[in-house]
Design a protein around this motif. Sequence first.
Motif, PDB file in Angstrom:
ATOM      1  N   PHE A  83       0.831  -1.208   0.000  1.00 32.99           N
ATOM      2  CA  PHE A  83       0.000   0.000   0.000  1.00 32.99           C
ATOM      3  C   PHE A  83       0.862   1.253   0.000  1.00 32.99           C
ATOM      4  N   LEU A  84       1.896   1.290   0.824  1.00 33.63           N
ATOM      5  CA  LEU A  84       2.689   2.500   0.986  1.00 33.63           C
ATOM      6  C   LEU A  84       3.748   2.689  -0.095  1.00 33.63           C
ATOM      7  N   ARG A  85       4.204   1.597  -0.707  1.00 29.74           N
ATOM      8  CA  ARG A  85       5.317   1.721  -1.638  1.00 29.74           C
ATOM      9  C   ARG A  85       5.021   2.641  -2.820  1.00 29.74           C
ATOM     10  N   PRO A  86       3.874   2.518  -3.521  1.00 30.77           N
ATOM     11  CA  PRO A  86       3.633   3.438  -4.645  1.00 30.77           C
ATOM     12  C   PRO A  86       3.506   4.887  -4.198  1.00 30.77           C
ATOM     13  N   VAL A  87       3.008   5.099  -2.978  1.00 29.85           N
ATOM     14  CA  VAL A  87       2.921   6.459  -2.437  1.00 29.85           C
ATOM     15  C   VAL A  87       4.325   7.028  -2.256  1.00 29.85           C
ATOM     16  N   LEU A  88       5.209   6.238  -1.663  1.00 25.31           N
ATOM     17  CA  LEU A  88       6.571   6.707  -1.413  1.00 25.31           C
ATOM     18  C   LEU A  88       7.345   6.901  -2.711  1.00 25.31           C
ATOM     19  N   LEU A  89       7.164   5.994  -3.672  1.00 23.53           N
ATOM     20  CA  LEU A  89       7.844   6.144  -4.961  1.00 23.53           C
ATOM     21  C   LEU A  89       7.363   7.402  -5.680  1.00 23.53           C
ATOM     22  N   SER A  90       6.057   7.634  -5.631  1.00 22.70           N
ATOM     23  CA  SER A  90       5.499   8.824  -6.276  1.00 22.70           C
ATOM     24  C   SER A  90       5.984  10.093  -5.593  1.00 22.70           C
ATOM     25  N   PHE A  91       6.085  10.036  -4.272  1.00 22.88           N
ATOM     26  CA  PHE A  91       6.561  11.208  -3.546  1.00 22.88           C
ATOM     27  C   PHE A  91       8.037  11.464  -3.843  1.00 22.88           C
ATOM     28  N   LEU A  92       8.824  10.393  -3.938  1.00 19.60           N
ATOM     29  CA  LEU A  92      10.237  10.552  -4.291  1.00 19.60           C
ATOM     30  C   LEU A  92      10.392  11.142  -5.688  1.00 19.60           C
TER      31      LEU A  92
END
Length: 329
Positions: A83-92
Motif C-alpha cells: 500500500f505505501l510503496r507506490p505512495v513513497l515512490l510517487s513522492f520521491l
Amino acid sequence: MSPLILFTVTFAFTFFLSAAGMHFLLPLLRARHVGQKILEIGPAWHKAKEGTPTMGGLSFVAATLISLFLSRFLVFDGEPAFFLRPVLLSFLYALANAFVGTVDDLTKFRKKENEGLTPGQKIALQITFAAAYLALMRLYGHIDTGFYLPFFNVVLDLGFAYYFFAMILCVGTVNCVNLTDGVDGLCASVSLVAGAAFAVFGVMVKDDGTLLLASLQMGACLGFLLYNRHPARVFMGDTGSLFLGGLFVGCGFCSGNPLLILLIGGFYIFEGVSVVLQVFCFKLTGRRLFRMAPFHHHLEKGGWSENAIVLLASAVTVIAGVAALLSLI
C-alpha cells in the motif's frame, strides 16, 4: 482507516506546516535577497514584481515531507508495504523534480537573470527521473503496460510502447504545471482543485494511496496560497512548480488511471500546448496565434485581472475534474 480521518489528518498536517513554514522562510528569503527576475519579453506590468522573494516552494516541499512522515507513523503504522510503496515512490519522484527546480532556481540567482538550466539540461534530468520512477513502479508491480481509457471502460495494452507514452506524460505534464506558474496564485489554485479531484477519486474507489497524495497536494497549496494570492508576497519558483507537477503525476500513476492526468489537468495541458502552438504558428506563418504564451499571458494582455484568470482556471479545473470522475462511472 476511515477515508475522512485519513484526509483530515494529512490535509491538516500539511496545511499547518506549509503555512507555518512559509511564515519563517519568507524573512530568510528577503534577508538573502532571493528575488524573482522578470523577463524583458514578459508583460510590462510584471516588472513591478521584480525582487519578490521566490523559491517559496521549499516551504511546502518540507511540509509534505514532514506530513508524510507523521502520517506514516501516526496513521499508517502497520499498513502493508504494497500500500505505501507506490505512495513513497510517487513522492520521491516529486522530490526529484523539486531538486531539478532548486538547481534551476539557484542557477538563475548565480547568473542574476531569469534563465537557469538550459532546456536540454532540464529535460535530460526530468527524463532520467521519470524513467527511474516508471521502472521502480513496474518492478514492484504498481503499473503494467495498459492504459485505462476513461469513458470507454476498456484497457489499451501498448506493450513496451507504454513506457514511451508514459514518459511523455510524466515529463510533459511536469513542464505544463511549471508553465502555469506565471500569475499570482494561479499554479497553487489549479493544483489545489486538481488535488481535490484526485482526493474524491480516492474516496470513490477506496484508494487510500491516491487520497494520501492528493491531501498532501491540497494542504501544501492552500497553506502556500496564504502568501501567494494576489498580490503575491512570495513565488514558489521552479522548486515548487516542478514539485507540484511531480506530485500531480504521482497521483495519476498511483491511482492506476494515469490518463486522468490529462483530464483533471486540462488547464495545465492547455497552457503547455499554447506555447507549442505559438512557436509552431510563428515559425510557419510569421504571425502569433496568441497575444503572448502561455495562455494566461494572452488573457492578461487582453485586459483580464490576475484574480479573474485564477478564477477562470480554477473553474475550468473543477469542470474537468467532475468530467474525469464521471468518466469512471
